[in-house]
Design a protein around this motif. Sequence first.
Motif, PDB file in Angstrom:
ATOM      1  N   ALA A 105      -0.692  -5.020   7.820  1.00  0.00           N
ATOM      2  CA  ALA A 105      -1.761  -4.013   7.928  1.00  0.00           C
ATOM      3  C   ALA A 105      -1.191  -2.600   7.889  1.00  0.00           C
ATOM      4  CB  ALA A 105      -2.556  -4.222   9.217  1.00  0.00           C
ATOM      5  N   ALA A 106      -0.027  -2.392   8.501  1.00  0.00           N
ATOM      6  CA  ALA A 106       0.593  -1.067   8.489  1.00  0.00           C
ATOM      7  C   ALA A 106       0.952  -0.650   7.068  1.00  0.00           C
ATOM      8  CB  ALA A 106       1.832  -1.060   9.377  1.00  0.00           C
ATOM      9  N   GLU A 107       1.435  -1.602   6.260  1.00  0.00           N
ATOM     10  CA  GLU A 107       1.720  -1.313   4.853  1.00  0.00           C
ATOM     11  C   GLU A 107       0.440  -0.959   4.099  1.00  0.00           C
ATOM     12  OE1 GLU A 107       4.379  -1.254   2.747  1.00  0.00           O
ATOM     13  OE2 GLU A 107       5.784  -1.378   4.423  1.00  0.00           O
ATOM     14  N   ILE A 162      -4.524  -1.574  13.819  1.00  0.00           N
ATOM     15  CA  ILE A 162      -3.634  -0.758  12.980  1.00  0.00           C
ATOM     16  C   ILE A 162      -4.446   0.104  12.021  1.00  0.00           C
ATOM     17  CG2 ILE A 162      -1.883  -0.840  11.164  1.00  0.00           C
ATOM     18  CD1 ILE A 162      -0.747  -1.498  13.890  1.00  0.00           C
ATOM     19  N   LEU A 163      -5.446  -0.489  11.370  1.00  0.00           N
ATOM     20  CA  LEU A 163      -6.281   0.256  10.429  1.00  0.00           C
ATOM     21  C   LEU A 163      -7.071   1.350  11.150  1.00  0.00           C
ATOM     22  CD1 LEU A 163      -7.679  -2.677   8.246  1.00  0.00           C
ATOM     23  CD2 LEU A 163      -5.843  -1.087   7.655  1.00  0.00           C
ATOM     24  N   ASP A 201       8.190 -11.767   2.807  1.00  0.00           N
ATOM     25  CA  ASP A 201       9.564 -11.316   2.585  1.00  0.00           C
ATOM     26  C   ASP A 201       9.619  -9.815   2.317  1.00  0.00           C
ATOM     27  OD1 ASP A 201       8.125 -11.870   0.237  1.00  0.00           O
ATOM     28  OD2 ASP A 201       9.958 -12.019  -0.952  1.00  0.00           O
ATOM     29  N   LEU A 202       8.521  -9.261   1.819  1.00  0.00           N
ATOM     30  CA  LEU A 202       8.473  -7.837   1.500  1.00  0.00           C
ATOM     31  C   LEU A 202       7.662  -7.018   2.494  1.00  0.00           C
ATOM     32  CD1 LEU A 202       7.855  -8.168  -2.347  1.00  0.00           C
ATOM     33  CD2 LEU A 202      10.009  -7.607  -1.217  1.00  0.00           C
ATOM     34  N   LEU A 203       6.626  -7.634   3.073  1.00  0.00           N
ATOM     35  CA  LEU A 203       5.685  -6.871   3.898  1.00  0.00           C
ATOM     36  C   LEU A 203       5.798  -7.141   5.390  1.00  0.00           C
ATOM     37  CD1 LEU A 203       2.462  -7.218   1.683  1.00  0.00           C
ATOM     38  CD2 LEU A 203       4.179  -5.399   1.650  1.00  0.00           C
ATOM     39  N   GLY A 204       6.542  -8.167   5.774  1.00  0.00           N
ATOM     40  CA  GLY A 204       6.644  -8.496   7.189  1.00  0.00           C
ATOM     41  C   GLY A 204       5.954  -9.803   7.500  1.00  0.00           C
ATOM     42  N   GLY A 212       0.809  -1.211   0.000  1.00  0.00           N
ATOM     43  CA  GLY A 212       0.000   0.000   0.000  1.00  0.00           C
ATOM     44  C   GLY A 212       0.844   1.264   0.000  1.00  0.00           C
ATOM     45  N   ILE A 213       1.655   1.443   1.039  1.00  0.00           N
ATOM     46  CA  ILE A 213       2.396   2.686   1.222  1.00  0.00           C
ATOM     47  C   ILE A 213       3.214   3.047  -0.005  1.00  0.00           C
ATOM     48  CG2 ILE A 213       4.260   3.810   2.513  1.00  0.00           C
ATOM     49  CD1 ILE A 213       3.361   2.283   4.989  1.00  0.00           C
ATOM     50  N   THR A 214       4.005   2.110  -0.513  1.00  0.00           N
ATOM     51  CA  THR A 214       4.863   2.390  -1.657  1.00  0.00           C
ATOM     52  C   THR A 214       4.413   1.645  -2.915  1.00  0.00           C
ATOM     53  OG1 THR A 214       6.412   0.655  -0.943  1.00  0.00           O
ATOM     54  CG2 THR A 214       6.877   2.918  -0.238  1.00  0.00           C
ATOM     55  N   ASP A 215       3.164   1.252  -2.962  1.00  0.00           N
ATOM     56  CA  ASP A 215       2.645   0.634  -4.171  1.00  0.00           C
ATOM     57  C   ASP A 215       2.451   1.716  -5.226  1.00  0.00           C
ATOM     58  OD1 ASP A 215       1.302  -1.922  -5.345  1.00  0.00           O
ATOM     59  OD2 ASP A 215      -0.097  -0.288  -5.782  1.00  0.00           O
ATOM     60  N   ALA A 216       2.703   1.371  -6.482  1.00  0.00           N
ATOM     61  CA  ALA A 216       2.600   2.354  -7.567  1.00  0.00           C
ATOM     62  C   ALA A 216       1.231   3.011  -7.641  1.00  0.00           C
ATOM     63  CB  ALA A 216       2.929   1.685  -8.901  1.00  0.00           C
TER      64      ALA A 216
END
Length: 456
Positions: A194-196, A219-220, A184-187, A160-164
């Motif tokens: 959820a934070a991502e 988190i949400l 491996d990428l999101l935790g 989410g945060i750094t998704d295009a």
Amino acid sequence: MSATEYDGFSVESVYAELLGRAPENKMEPRMEPMFRAMEILGEPNKAAPVIHLTGTNGKTSTARILESLLLAHDLRVGRYTSPHLSKVTERISIDGEPVDDETFVRIWDEIRPYLAIVDDELVARGENRLTYFEAVTILAFAIFADAPVDVVVLEVGLGGITDATNVADGQVSVVTPISLDHTDLLGDRVEDIAAEKAGIIKAGGFLVSAAQEPGAAQILLEAARDKGVEFRFEGVEFGVEKREMGVGGQQLTIRSLAGRYEELLLPLHGAHQAQNAAVAIAALEAFLGGGEKELDVETLRAGLEKVTSPGRLEVVRSSPTIVVDAAHNPHGVRAAAEAIKEVFGFTRLVLVVGILAEKDAEAMLVELREAYGDLVEDVCLTQSTSPRAIPAGELGQLALTAGFADEDLYATEKLDDALEWAVGRADATEDFGGGGVLVTGSITLVAEARTLLGKS
């Protein structure tokens, strides 16, 4: 000029050009190049209001349900989802249909020089060029602005945060169920993931979330409060009140944000698809009236009746019944198993399984064994043509580790052989008509199975 060509280019040549960039599973955790591309192109990301979807499972189905509901309300809809099953144009839909080939090629040809500017700036800084997913996302925004559409239904690629896709400011942010995937990428905790995904929640927006594990929900909730955003959660403010199996799907009663809607026929199977429909309806209410305006039930019915979700519990052949399902993590496997046992009267089920290397294959295989139990006696381990596919032999070893019996396993690298073997095993069931085949494990496997079975 043929339908697939424009100034000498074709969809196939554009796709080859896109594939020459960093592949889809090599996403860059960055946003600056996307904002730079939007700036150069005149901010097509702001050309229409956006309903932005993230989550681990159910994003594409929920997006397709939302699209159908918006179309029933006489809005022109652009939908961006990924990955595609058969053709890259499926990712970018206008009014429920993949963008036509000529438009796809024409808009790509128009934006190529501007993407080259961004590429050159990145290379000059020692960074990688725009990735495949970044480039396709930019193309989608440009196509939607060119159409133009009234609303964009935008599915996140990863996180989410750094998704295009996060160059858009969603008027409504939708979060489907969150579980462990892409760890491996999101935790490796749902809270990390959820934070991502909470990164798509924007000030001035509205959060609609499916029911979540407590840690993810918290988190949400905190993200929405930090942004001053209204929020509604399934199981608290809305949800499926009643669900009955019906012809070709299920009949639902949904208690939503602004109304209670009865006798809604959803032509998709499973409790998870009913949940997706409830989330979509709540998001629609949030988009059209801030969650306070009751929808016309006849319009809702008309929209839901036209919903399709290819590759999701899709029957692609009968006698024996062959079902394909794109579940690619343990949560998705479990949801599909519950639906199959509910809907299909199989006395025996043969599995055809192929999984990509970045997935938790062993956990998926354990879930398959536990979820189907004695219903499954035969399992074929195979692979798609994707370079990311786990080799069939290696997947067979993982199946043994997951607890399947050696005598129940068959491995082949060729999907056509796998399907032939599975059909033979299903036909061998003593209870005539009670045997079925399920092809599952990855979207690439499902896509190739659909093609082999004449569905695309």
